[in-house]
Design an enzyme around this catalytic site. Structure first.
Site, mmCIF file in Angstrom:
data_model
loop_
_atom_site.group_PDB
_atom_site.id
_atom_site.type_symbol
_atom_site.label_atom_id
_atom_site.label_comp_id
_atom_site.label_asym_id
_atom_site.label_seq_id
_atom_site.Cartn_x
_atom_site.Cartn_y
_atom_site.Cartn_z
ATOM 1 N N CYS A 1 0.853 -1.185 0.000
ATOM 2 C CA CYS A 1 0.000 0.000 0.000
ATOM 3 C C CYS A 1 0.893 1.240 0.000
ATOM 4 O O CYS A 1 1.927 1.272 0.653
ATOM 5 C CB CYS A 1 -0.933 0.083 1.196
ATOM 6 S SG CYS A 1 -2.083 -1.274 1.358
ATOM 7 N N ARG B 1 3.983 -0.382 -4.878
ATOM 8 C CA ARG B 1 3.722 -0.886 -3.524
ATOM 9 C C ARG B 1 2.381 -1.606 -3.410
ATOM 10 O O ARG B 1 2.082 -2.211 -2.388
ATOM 11 C CB ARG B 1 3.747 0.279 -2.519
ATOM 12 C CG ARG B 1 5.081 0.959 -2.406
ATOM 13 C CD ARG B 1 5.008 2.082 -1.410
ATOM 14 N NE ARG B 1 4.846 1.574 -0.069
ATOM 15 C CZ ARG B 1 5.824 1.500 0.825
ATOM 16 N NH1 ARG B 1 7.022 1.899 0.513
ATOM 17 N NH2 ARG B 1 5.586 1.038 2.024
ATOM 18 N N TRP C 1 -2.807 -2.618 -1.627
ATOM 19 C CA TRP C 1 -2.542 -4.058 -1.763
ATOM 20 C C TRP C 1 -3.466 -4.699 -0.740
ATOM 21 O O TRP C 1 -3.268 -4.547 0.462
ATOM 22 C CB TRP C 1 -1.067 -4.353 -1.462
ATOM 23 C CG TRP C 1 -0.709 -5.787 -1.657
ATOM 24 C CD1 TRP C 1 -0.344 -6.379 -2.835
ATOM 25 C CD2 TRP C 1 -0.657 -6.820 -0.662
ATOM 26 N NE1 TRP C 1 -0.084 -7.720 -2.623
ATOM 27 C CE2 TRP C 1 -0.263 -8.015 -1.310
ATOM 28 C CE3 TRP C 1 -0.912 -6.859 0.712
ATOM 29 C CZ2 TRP C 1 -0.113 -9.225 -0.624
ATOM 30 C CZ3 TRP C 1 -0.758 -8.058 1.388
ATOM 31 C CH2 TRP C 1 -0.364 -9.223 0.715
ATOM 32 N N ASN D 1 -2.000 1.983 5.854
ATOM 33 C CA ASN D 1 -1.127 0.883 5.452
ATOM 34 C C ASN D 1 -0.871 0.061 6.709
ATOM 35 O O ASN D 1 -0.509 0.620 7.738
ATOM 36 C CB ASN D 1 0.180 1.483 4.896
ATOM 37 C CG ASN D 1 1.103 0.427 4.333
ATOM 38 O OD1 ASN D 1 0.747 -0.747 4.262
ATOM 39 N ND2 ASN D 1 2.287 0.851 3.934
ATOM 40 N N GLU E 1 16.892 -18.500 -6.684
ATOM 41 C CA GLU E 1 16.563 -17.137 -7.112
ATOM 42 C C GLU E 1 16.032 -17.131 -8.551
ATOM 43 O O GLU E 1 15.072 -16.419 -8.860
ATOM 44 C CB GLU E 1 17.810 -16.252 -6.956
ATOM 45 C CG GLU E 1 17.686 -14.826 -7.447
ATOM 46 C CD GLU E 1 16.585 -14.013 -6.781
ATOM 47 O OE1 GLU E 1 15.973 -14.476 -5.808
ATOM 48 O OE2 GLU E 1 16.300 -12.907 -7.266
ATOM 49 N N GLU F 1 7.441 -15.479 -10.062
ATOM 50 C CA GLU F 1 6.738 -14.275 -9.599
ATOM 51 C C GLU F 1 6.314 -13.357 -10.732
ATOM 52 O O GLU F 1 5.308 -12.674 -10.614
ATOM 53 C CB GLU F 1 7.535 -13.522 -8.532
ATOM 54 C CG GLU F 1 8.796 -12.877 -8.999
ATOM 55 C CD GLU F 1 9.585 -12.243 -7.860
ATOM 56 O OE1 GLU F 1 8.991 -11.876 -6.845
ATOM 57 O OE2 GLU F 1 10.809 -12.116 -8.012
ATOM 58 N N HIS G 1 16.525 -37.284 -5.670
ATOM 59 C CA HIS G 1 15.753 -37.719 -4.501
ATOM 60 C C HIS G 1 14.274 -37.350 -4.631
ATOM 61 O O HIS G 1 13.567 -37.292 -3.634
ATOM 62 C CB HIS G 1 16.350 -37.129 -3.223
ATOM 63 C CG HIS G 1 17.769 -37.559 -3.001
ATOM 64 N ND1 HIS G 1 18.099 -38.831 -2.609
ATOM 65 C CD2 HIS G 1 18.940 -36.894 -3.181
ATOM 66 C CE1 HIS G 1 19.421 -38.931 -2.522
ATOM 67 N NE2 HIS G 1 19.953 -37.766 -2.872
ATOM 68 N N LYS H 1 5.822 -4.498 -3.813
ATOM 69 C CA LYS H 1 7.158 -4.242 -3.290
ATOM 70 C C LYS H 1 6.999 -3.913 -1.815
ATOM 71 O O LYS H 1 6.034 -3.271 -1.429
ATOM 72 C CB LYS H 1 7.724 -3.036 -4.045
ATOM 73 C CG LYS H 1 9.211 -2.854 -3.915
ATOM 74 C CD LYS H 1 9.925 -3.635 -4.966
ATOM 75 C CE LYS H 1 11.417 -3.527 -4.863
ATOM 76 N NZ LYS H 1 12.069 -4.694 -5.479
HETATM 77 C C1 F6R Z 1 11.447 -11.155 -4.996
HETATM 78 C C2 F6R Z 1 11.168 -10.106 -4.054
HETATM 79 C C3 F6R Z 1 10.761 -10.472 -2.671
HETATM 80 C C4 F6R Z 1 11.605 -9.694 -1.664
HETATM 81 C C5 F6R Z 1 11.126 -9.968 -0.229
HETATM 82 C C6 F6R Z 1 12.001 -9.278 0.796
HETATM 83 O O1 F6R Z 1 11.822 -10.647 -6.234
HETATM 84 O O2 F6R Z 1 11.278 -8.958 -4.359
HETATM 85 O O3 F6R Z 1 10.877 -11.836 -2.467
HETATM 86 O O4 F6R Z 1 12.945 -10.068 -1.812
HETATM 87 O O5 F6R Z 1 9.812 -9.530 -0.104
HETATM 88 O O6 F6R Z 1 12.012 -7.902 0.604
HETATM 89 P P1 F6R Z 1 13.119 -6.991 1.256
HETATM 90 O O7 F6R Z 1 14.423 -7.357 0.653
HETATM 91 O O8 F6R Z 1 12.694 -5.597 0.928
HETATM 92 O O9 F6R Z 1 13.106 -7.267 2.722
#
Ligand code: F6R
Length: 613
Positions: free
Chosen positions: A2, A27, A73, A99, A486, A493, A509, A608
């Site tokens: 948010c 966000r 969000w 938020n 990763e 995602e 396994h 984010k």
């Molecule tokens: C993946 C991604 C999320 C963040 C996670 C942690 O691409 O962006 O998995 O890595 O939410 O976020 P931070 O690093 O901001 O604590």
């Protein structure tokens, strides 16, 4: 998670709010809305992107000099028009954007309904507006600030709140517990926001609110106090980011821009910290605590998501380069299992945003238990950067794309530098070894540049062939096992393709059962000391007709011969190879997602900065 923005000044508030919400859209993007005071309190809100709201506002001709806005969000209540913020009190005089999560909202709501209030939405936030109004009306002689304080005392949970009241039309009120808020100080105008991105084009002077604080903001002044009514004098900080850093600069997506920024962001992360003359590492942020790190009874790294993948790599790096045993935890698990951490232990938290609720909770738990808490963080001024005992910034610059890319490589560079500095200080690395590591580390930005230049077109073409694959498997060994995780996370995602990362040997396994002629298997075969073992694993995939895409060092003819597709990258030291191998994986997921028509920068259900637990 948010986004909140607010404005008071001479500009047309809806214009500032819409622009701010567009910058904050990374966000959360389920719905958006604004409330303005122009005589009366008026609002517009609705499901979907800020662009829809923009159109609504243009059509309505809404104007005013003071207002608040929100991009959501969804947590409580589906993303629809009614559940969009702002939420209003029953009289329509008070508007709230929020938020966080009000954990006791259900109890409060039932009580308010019993006392005759009618609710419009399913959200937790509406409770704040309704309770605030009830308190204001019931308690004779209190002002609006006091009513906010009384309301917040009844609320359990987390919040970043911005509130306006038609009866005090020259003020915006904000309060913070667990969700970031900052105030931007302009010339005859003030801004509020949940992060600096909507503010940066107007002013670089900001005040960060801390937990338990609230502020009343007028056009030319502001006052900050605690919820308990103790007045505070807050430090004014200077923002270090520029407008250019939060714009796309001609790229179709922030994610692609951020992938291509990595030669620079990696160099920025090392700048002034590694010396190719003296072959030494200087990490000012942790200099005073490095002996505590060396002498720690226990070192734990906690993080979430991509940052957790860096943390896992940190374990390999600290063990190899510094001979320091390290455990890695999901921040969300660490906190809730009564962790055995205390005085003499170190918790290192890693976070791009510095606002991830689970990571903050782990950090606070360890602090409460008197462990030394260190941080690796990208966002200066964030909660983690301010609450850790010491730490190192990644200096990757703002990361706007929801999928983390340049933040990951910068975190890994910091972990490498920390492990090298620790190893040297402990005496487990000689000066000669340091020379070798530092000389190679300084070449990494150029090698990343080379990869971007030489592999982008091939990866784009290859992505076309795998666009509709329903599953992907990623395999790596040693330092490239976290990279496999990763790579899989990046793909799922942003493209919504199911993908799993595994240590290559672990495949037999269980996951090997998935392999058939339809299954793309990405093998990260660029770690020399496990090369022979990796070749055996690739053979196992090939024997089952899996489609092998390899990320390999130049001239590894054995791997090349086994692969349907190969992406060659320059050689480096094994422990630095994740900084190179991850780049083609970022590009692969990006191009597949674009081919599938996905919204790369704003993937569904994600946001984010995950500020709820
Ligand atoms: C993946 C991604 C999320 C963040 C996670 C942690 O691409 O962006 O998995 O890595 O939410 O976020 P931070 O690093 O901001 O604590």
């Amino acid at each position: 998670m948010c986004g909140i923005v607010g404005y008071i000044g001479e500009r047309n508030a809806p214009d500032v709010l819409i622009k701010g919400l567009k910058r904050l859209e990374y966000r959360g993007y389920d719905s958006a809305g604004i409330a303005i005071i122009n005589g009366a309190l008026v609002f517009k809100k609705g499901k979907g992107k800020v662009q829809n709201l923009h159109k609504m506002i243009k059509d309505s001709g809404l104007s005013g000099k003071i207002g608040i806005g929100h991009t959501r969000w969804a947590t409580h209540g589906e993303p629809n028009d009614v559940n969009s913020h702002p939420h209003l009190s029953e009289t329509g005089k008070i508007a709230v954007v929020h938020n966080g999560i009000i954990e006791n909202y259900n109890t409060l709501k039932k009580q308010l309904i019993k006392r005759g209030r009618t609710f419009q939405s399913q959200t937790d936030t509406e409770v704040v507006a309704q309770l605030l109004e009830e308190i204001l009306h019931a308690s004779k002689g209190i002002d609006f600030e006091q009513a906010i304080q009384l309301t917040l005392k009844q609320i359990v949970g987390t919040y970043g709140l911005a509130i306006i009241n038609a009866d005090t039309p020259d003020c915006i009120y904000i309060a913070r517990k667990g969700s970031p808020l900052l105030l931007g100080i302009g010339e005859g105008e003030m801004f509020i926001a949940s992060d600096a991105s909507p503010i940066v084009e107007y002013t670089n002077k900001v005040v960060y609110l801390d937990d338990g604080e609230m502020a009343t903001i007028r056009q030319d002044s502001y006052s900050v106090k605690t919820i308990e009514d103790v007045s505070l004098t807050k430090e004014v900080h200077e923002l270090a980011i520029s407008l250019g850093e939060i714009e796309k600069a001609g790229y179709p997506h922030f994610m692609l821009k951020e992938i291509f920024e990595q030669p620079r962001s990696i160099a920025d992360c090392m700048r002034g910290r590694i010396s190719t003359q003296t072959h030494s590492i200087q990490l000012g942020g942790i200099e005073d605590v490095i002996d505590d790190l060396i002498n720690a009874r226990r070192v734990v790294i906690a993080a979430c998501g991509t940052s957790w993948h860096s943390a896992l790599l940190g374990e390999y790096l600290f063990e190899y380069l510094a001979k320091t045993p390290v455990e890695v935890e999901y921040a969300s698990e660490f906190r809730y299992r009564d962790p055995l951490i205390g005085p003499g232990d170190v918790l290192l938290v890693i976070s791009q945003s510095g606002e991830t609720a689970d990571t903050i909770a782990a950090m606070r738990e360890a602090k409460k238990r008197e462990a030394l808490v260190l941080g690796i963080c990208n966002v200066v001024g964030s909660t983690i950067s301010r609450e850790t005992d010491a730490g190192v910034f990644t200096h990757a610059g703002p990361e706007i794309g929801v999928a983390s890319t340049k933040a990951f490589t910068a975190q890994v560079v910091v972990l490498i530098m920390m492990a090298l500095a620790t190893g040297k200080r402990k005496g487990v690395l000689s000066q000669q070894q340091m020379k070798g590591y530092i000389e190679e580390l300084s070449k990494i930005p150029a090698k990343v540049e080379y990869i971007l230049e030489h592999t982008d077109a091939a990866i784009r073409q290859m992505a076309g062939l795998f666009t509709y694959a329903p599953n992907f498997l990623y395999l790596g060994r040693s330092y490239n096992f976290p990279v496999a995780l990763e790579g899989a996370l990046k793909l799922k995602e942003i493209s919504y393709i199911h993908a799993e990362g595994y240590p290559a040997a672990e495949m037999k396994h269980g996951p090997i059962a998935l392999i058939d002629a339809m299954m793309p298997v990405v093998v990260i075969a660029a770690t020399d000391h496990t090369n022979d073992k990796m070749i055996s694993n690739i053979e196992e995939v090939k024997a089952r007709k899996g489609r092998i895409i390899s990320i390999m060092n130049d001239e590894n003819s054995d791997v090349k011969a086994l692969s349907e597709f190969h992406i060659s990258i320059p050689a480096t030291k094994d422990c630095f190879s994740p900084l190179l191998t991850v780049i083609p994986l970022q590009l692969l997921s990006y191009y597949i997602a674009v081919n599938r028509g996905c919204n790369v920068d704003q993937p569904r259900n994600l946001a984010k900065s995950v500020t709820v637990e």
